[in-house]
Design a protein around this motif. Structure first.
Motif, PDB file in Angstrom:
ATOM      1  N   ARG A  49     -13.412 -34.020 125.606  1.00  0.00           N
ATOM      2  CA  ARG A  49     -12.605 -33.286 124.621  1.00  0.00           C
ATOM      3  C   ARG A  49     -13.365 -33.139 123.313  1.00  0.00           C
ATOM      4  O   ARG A  49     -13.997 -34.066 122.842  1.00  0.00           O
ATOM      5  N   ARG A  50     -13.295 -31.950 122.764  1.00  0.00           N
ATOM      6  CA  ARG A  50     -14.010 -31.697 121.507  1.00  0.00           C
ATOM      7  C   ARG A  50     -13.161 -30.766 120.673  1.00  0.00           C
ATOM      8  O   ARG A  50     -12.409 -29.948 121.221  1.00  0.00           O
ATOM      9  N   ASP A  51     -13.251 -30.870 119.377  1.00  0.00           N
ATOM     10  CA  ASP A  51     -12.611 -29.886 118.515  1.00  0.00           C
ATOM     11  C   ASP A  51     -13.535 -28.668 118.460  1.00  0.00           C
ATOM     12  O   ASP A  51     -14.691 -28.799 118.051  1.00  0.00           O
ATOM     13  N   ARG A  80     -14.718 -24.771 117.461  1.00  0.00           N
ATOM     14  CA  ARG A  80     -14.604 -23.712 116.456  1.00  0.00           C
ATOM     15  C   ARG A  80     -15.432 -22.498 116.849  1.00  0.00           C
ATOM     16  O   ARG A  80     -14.955 -21.382 116.784  1.00  0.00           O
ATOM     17  N   THR A 134     -17.968 -24.578 110.239  1.00  0.00           N
ATOM     18  CA  THR A 134     -16.895 -23.601 110.455  1.00  0.00           C
ATOM     19  C   THR A 134     -15.595 -24.381 110.615  1.00  0.00           C
ATOM     20  O   THR A 134     -15.592 -25.423 111.272  1.00  0.00           O
ATOM     21  N   VAL A 135     -14.508 -23.925 110.009  1.00  0.00           N
ATOM     22  CA  VAL A 135     -13.269 -24.704 110.144  1.00  0.00           C
ATOM     23  C   VAL A 135     -12.236 -24.049 111.049  1.00  0.00           C
ATOM     24  O   VAL A 135     -11.169 -24.598 111.256  1.00  0.00           O
ATOM     25  N   TRP A 152      -4.283 -31.069 124.386  1.00  0.00           N
ATOM     26  CA  TRP A 152      -5.740 -31.047 124.156  1.00  0.00           C
ATOM     27  C   TRP A 152      -6.479 -31.575 125.389  1.00  0.00           C
ATOM     28  O   TRP A 152      -7.462 -31.008 125.846  1.00  0.00           O
ATOM     29  N   TRP A 203      -8.235 -27.494 116.314  1.00  0.00           N
ATOM     30  CA  TRP A 203      -7.056 -27.792 115.483  1.00  0.00           C
ATOM     31  C   TRP A 203      -7.317 -27.285 114.079  1.00  0.00           C
ATOM     32  O   TRP A 203      -8.299 -27.678 113.447  1.00  0.00           O
ATOM     33  N   VAL A 204      -6.444 -26.426 113.581  1.00  0.00           N
ATOM     34  CA  VAL A 204      -6.611 -25.889 112.232  1.00  0.00           C
ATOM     35  C   VAL A 204      -5.454 -26.377 111.355  1.00  0.00           C
ATOM     36  O   VAL A 204      -4.286 -26.122 111.656  1.00  0.00           O
ATOM     37  N   SER A 205      -5.821 -27.085 110.288  1.00  0.00           N
ATOM     38  CA  SER A 205      -4.762 -27.540 109.369  1.00  0.00           C
ATOM     39  C   SER A 205      -5.020 -27.074 107.939  1.00  0.00           C
ATOM     40  O   SER A 205      -4.349 -27.524 107.017  1.00  0.00           O
ATOM     41  N   PHE A 206      -5.940 -26.149 107.789  1.00  0.00           N
ATOM     42  CA  PHE A 206      -6.220 -25.589 106.455  1.00  0.00           C
ATOM     43  C   PHE A 206      -5.201 -24.500 106.126  1.00  0.00           C
ATOM     44  O   PHE A 206      -5.581 -23.339 105.952  1.00  0.00           O
ATOM     45  N   PRO A 262     -19.420 -34.301 117.931  1.00  0.00           N
ATOM     46  CA  PRO A 262     -18.509 -33.570 117.044  1.00  0.00           C
ATOM     47  C   PRO A 262     -19.276 -32.819 115.947  1.00  0.00           C
ATOM     48  O   PRO A 262     -20.260 -33.351 115.414  1.00  0.00           O
ATOM     49  N   LEU A 298     -18.589 -32.347 112.907  1.00  0.00           N
ATOM     50  CA  LEU A 298     -18.624 -33.041 111.614  1.00  0.00           C
ATOM     51  C   LEU A 298     -19.697 -34.127 111.594  1.00  0.00           C
ATOM     52  O   LEU A 298     -20.260 -34.443 110.547  1.00  0.00           O
ATOM     53  N   ARG A 324     -18.395 -41.360 113.792  1.00  0.00           N
ATOM     54  CA  ARG A 324     -17.386 -42.196 114.448  1.00  0.00           C
ATOM     55  C   ARG A 324     -17.572 -43.666 114.079  1.00  0.00           C
ATOM     56  O   ARG A 324     -18.696 -44.161 114.028  1.00  0.00           O
TER      57      ARG A 324
HETATM   58  C1  FMN Z   1      -4.489 -33.664 112.450  1.00  0.00           C
HETATM   59  C2  FMN Z   1      -5.828 -32.966 112.601  1.00  0.00           C
HETATM   60  C3  FMN Z   1      -6.125 -31.867 111.796  1.00  0.00           C
HETATM   61  C4  FMN Z   1      -7.367 -31.218 111.910  1.00  0.00           C
HETATM   62  N1  FMN Z   1      -7.639 -30.119 111.147  1.00  0.00           N
HETATM   63  C5  FMN Z   1      -8.817 -29.471 111.280  1.00  0.00           C
HETATM   64  C6  FMN Z   1      -9.103 -28.283 110.525  1.00  0.00           C
HETATM   65  O1  FMN Z   1      -8.301 -27.796 109.733  1.00  0.00           O
HETATM   66  N2  FMN Z   1     -10.305 -27.680 110.708  1.00  0.00           N
HETATM   67  C7  FMN Z   1     -11.233 -28.189 111.569  1.00  0.00           C
HETATM   68  O2  FMN Z   1     -12.312 -27.617 111.684  1.00  0.00           O
HETATM   69  N3  FMN Z   1     -10.989 -29.307 112.313  1.00  0.00           N
HETATM   70  C8  FMN Z   1      -9.801 -29.939 112.189  1.00  0.00           C
HETATM   71  N4  FMN Z   1      -9.541 -31.058 112.954  1.00  0.00           N
HETATM   72  C9  FMN Z   1     -10.549 -31.532 113.918  1.00  0.00           C
HETATM   73  C10 FMN Z   1     -11.330 -32.726 113.418  1.00  0.00           C
HETATM   74  O3  FMN Z   1     -12.262 -32.327 112.448  1.00  0.00           O
HETATM   75  C11 FMN Z   1     -12.039 -33.355 114.635  1.00  0.00           C
HETATM   76  O4  FMN Z   1     -11.061 -33.837 115.519  1.00  0.00           O
HETATM   77  C12 FMN Z   1     -12.994 -34.483 114.233  1.00  0.00           C
HETATM   78  O5  FMN Z   1     -14.040 -33.971 113.469  1.00  0.00           O
HETATM   79  C13 FMN Z   1     -13.584 -35.204 115.456  1.00  0.00           C
HETATM   80  O6  FMN Z   1     -14.214 -34.276 116.314  1.00  0.00           O
HETATM   81  P1  FMN Z   1     -13.780 -34.139 117.831  1.00  0.00           P
HETATM   82  O7  FMN Z   1     -12.316 -33.787 117.857  1.00  0.00           O
HETATM   83  O8  FMN Z   1     -14.638 -33.014 118.382  1.00  0.00           O
HETATM   84  O9  FMN Z   1     -14.024 -35.454 118.491  1.00  0.00           O
HETATM   85  C14 FMN Z   1      -8.311 -31.697 112.858  1.00  0.00           C
HETATM   86  C15 FMN Z   1      -7.991 -32.808 113.676  1.00  0.00           C
HETATM   87  C16 FMN Z   1      -6.767 -33.428 113.553  1.00  0.00           C
HETATM   88  C17 FMN Z   1      -6.447 -34.595 114.454  1.00  0.00           C
END
Ligand code: FMN
Length: 213
Positions: free
Chosen positions: A10-12, A14, A87-88, A133, A145-148, A182, A184, A192
């Protein structure tokens, strides 16, 4: 894919969305997994709004871009420089947004188990997100996940009632690949924590904390 593999992979996401739209039957399976999450008092306080209208995707992406700029403007220069290549969101490219909402009134006033820990309500909705996810990962999809965003803005975009909390915009779609590291971490924003820092024996202790807050 077993559950450990899904957790590991699993990865976040973008930037890796292919631009194809996720198949409806697959999305329904993934939403089914989200809907099977545990919830305090079986309150099932979540709802999912599936958004594909290009006008809504564009409006949300523009809003997020503005909020990202506002965030960057508040950062010290060294941090702002690190944010620049990150990138967000992949809102337009994913082609599907799943907006997750939380209804604090679902389950009535006497939710079993929520009396002394009110946060268990919202936690239940977040567990649904995690199920989504992991299921999406097992299906070979990416989720970002976008929370901006400003909650009022997103509430208005999807027509959610005032009583519900809008807790997440999830970009969902096919991907070219899932990154091993990740974003970030790759961009030196944050890495981590070691497991040993998070696990305590008998009593909470911060003596082995390697990174601080
Ligand atoms: C509650 C929550 C909000 C997040 N909001 C954003 C966001 O607005 N933009 C973004 O790029 N990533 C967002 N993320 C992703 C995190 O940056 C990401 O989970 C973290 O860097 C670890 O990377 P991974 O999920 O690939 O392991 C969010 C994650 C969570 C759990």
């Amino acid at each position: 894919m077993n559950v450990y593999e899904a957790i590991e992979r699993r990865r976040d996401v973008r930037t890796e969305f292919t631009g194809e739209v996720v198949d409806d039957a697959v999305l329904t399976r993934v939403l089914g997994a989200a809907h099977r999450a545990p919830s305090v008092g079986m309150s099932q306080p979540w709802d999912f709004v599936v958004v594909r209208d290009p006008a809504t995707l564009a409006a949300f992406a523009d809003h997020v871009a503005q909020e990202r700029e506002a965030y960057a403007a508040e950062l010290p220069p060294e941090r702002a420089e690190r944010l620049a290549p990150i990138t967000v969101e992949g809102v337009r490219r994913a082609g599907t947004g799943v907006v997750v909402t939380h209804d604090p009134d679902r389950g009535g006033p006497q939710v079993l188990g929520r009396r002394t820990v009110p946060g268990t309500g919202l936690a239940s909705t977040y567990l649904a997100v995690q199920n989504l996810w992991l299921a999406a990962t097992a299906e070979g999809l990416g989720v970002g996940w976008v929370s901006f965003y400003r909650e009022e803005r997103l509430r208005a975009l999807v027509g959610a009632p005032a009583r519900v909390q809008v807790v997440a915009w999830l970009c969902v779609g096919p991907v070219t690949s899932l990154a091993e590291v990740p974003d970030l971490e790759r961009h030196h924003w944050r890495s981590r924590r070691p497991l040993a820092d998070a696990v305590h024996t008998e009593r909470w202790s911060d003596q082995h904390e390697s990174e601080g807050a």
